[in-house]
Design a protein around this motif. Structure first.
Motif, PDB file in Angstrom:
ATOM      1  N   ALA A   1       0.777  -1.135   0.030  1.00 22.49           N
ATOM      2  CA  ALA A   1       0.091   0.190   0.053  1.00 22.49           C
ATOM      3  C   ALA A   1       0.776   1.312   0.089  1.00 22.49           C
ATOM      4  CB  ALA A   1      -0.995  -0.081   1.254  1.00 22.49           C
TER       5      ALA A   1
ATOM      6  N   MET B   1      -4.595   7.403  -1.794  1.00 20.62           N
ATOM      7  CA  MET B   1      -5.290   6.791  -0.565  1.00 20.62           C
ATOM      8  C   MET B   1      -6.233   5.687  -0.919  1.00 20.62           C
ATOM      9  SD  MET B   1      -5.585  10.030   2.091  1.00 20.62           S
ATOM     10  CE  MET B   1      -6.623  11.180   0.992  1.00 20.62           C
ATOM     11  N   ALA B   2      -7.181   5.810  -1.727  1.00 19.71           N
ATOM     12  CA  ALA B   2      -8.325   4.995  -2.014  1.00 19.71           C
ATOM     13  C   ALA B   2      -7.609   3.748  -2.520  1.00 19.71           C
ATOM     14  CB  ALA B   2      -9.217   5.510  -2.964  1.00 19.71           C
TER      15      ALA B   2
ATOM     16  N   ALA C   1      -4.440   2.465  -2.224  1.00 23.53           N
ATOM     17  CA  ALA C   1      -3.607   2.128  -1.016  1.00 23.53           C
ATOM     18  C   ALA C   1      -4.555   1.278  -0.144  1.00 23.53           C
ATOM     19  CB  ALA C   1      -2.691   3.095  -0.518  1.00 23.53           C
ATOM     20  N   ALA C   2      -5.739   1.927   0.422  1.00 22.11           N
ATOM     21  CA  ALA C   2      -6.507   1.067   1.134  1.00 22.11           C
ATOM     22  C   ALA C   2      -7.220  -0.100   0.530  1.00 22.11           C
ATOM     23  CB  ALA C   2      -7.802   2.141   1.426  1.00 22.11           C
ATOM     24  N   VAL C   3      -7.527  -0.267  -0.648  1.00 15.04           N
ATOM     25  CA  VAL C   3      -8.068  -1.184  -1.460  1.00 15.04           C
ATOM     26  C   VAL C   3      -7.075  -2.375  -1.413  1.00 15.04           C
ATOM     27  CG1 VAL C   3      -8.903  -2.168  -3.669  1.00 15.04           C
ATOM     28  CG2 VAL C   3      -9.903   0.185  -2.608  1.00 15.04           C
TER      29      VAL C   3
ATOM     30  N   PHE D   1      -4.586  -2.722   0.511  1.00 18.21           N
ATOM     31  CA  PHE D   1      -4.083  -3.219   1.665  1.00 18.21           C
ATOM     32  C   PHE D   1      -5.129  -4.433   2.073  1.00 18.21           C
ATOM     33  CE2 PHE D   1      -4.675  -3.499   6.248  1.00 18.21           C
ATOM     34  CZ  PHE D   1      -3.241  -3.369   6.729  1.00 18.21           C
ATOM     35  N   VAL D   2      -6.464  -4.183   1.931  1.00 19.71           N
ATOM     36  CA  VAL D   2      -7.629  -5.064   2.481  1.00 19.71           C
ATOM     37  C   VAL D   2      -7.403  -6.396   1.429  1.00 19.71           C
ATOM     38  CG1 VAL D   2     -10.139  -5.388   2.366  1.00 19.71           C
ATOM     39  CG2 VAL D   2      -8.959  -3.363   3.393  1.00 19.71           C
TER      40      VAL D   2
END
Length: 94
Positions: free
Chosen positions: A31, A60-61, A63-65, A67-68
């Motif tokens: 991420a 940010m969006a 990276a978050a997706v 990561f999950v």
């Protein structure tokens, strides 16, 4: 991890702990790389306000997706039992 519903051994609990740590660390690293690649230009160069905002929010969006998705993929892969390459046959090295 186990096929029965009994209690897990200490080795199984340790393996799960290590796998969770690996999933979190590798997901955070991936991420961070994606965020840096997308939002990096907005942080280092003087860009127009809208472009800078768009790059930061997109970074940010994504990276978050990522990561999950990475955490889920590592933990699901760990849960599946390993299948032998040739079912019903012994390993030639044994």
């Amino acid at each position: 991890m186990t096929t029965h519903t009994g209690r897990r051994t200490q080795a199984q609990r340790d393996a799960l702990t290590i796998e969770i740590g690996y999933a979190l660390f590798s997901a955070a690293f991936a991420a961070a790389v994606v965020f840096g690649a997308i939002a990096g230009p907005a942080l280092f160069f003087d860009l127009p306000g809208r472009v800078e905002t768009l790059l930061l929010r997109t970074g940010m969006a994504l990276a978050a997706v990522l990561f999950v998705a990475r955490v889920i993929s590592v933990l699901v892969r760990f849960r599946r039992p390993a299948q032998p390459s040739q079912p019903g046959r012994t390993n030639p090295d044994s």
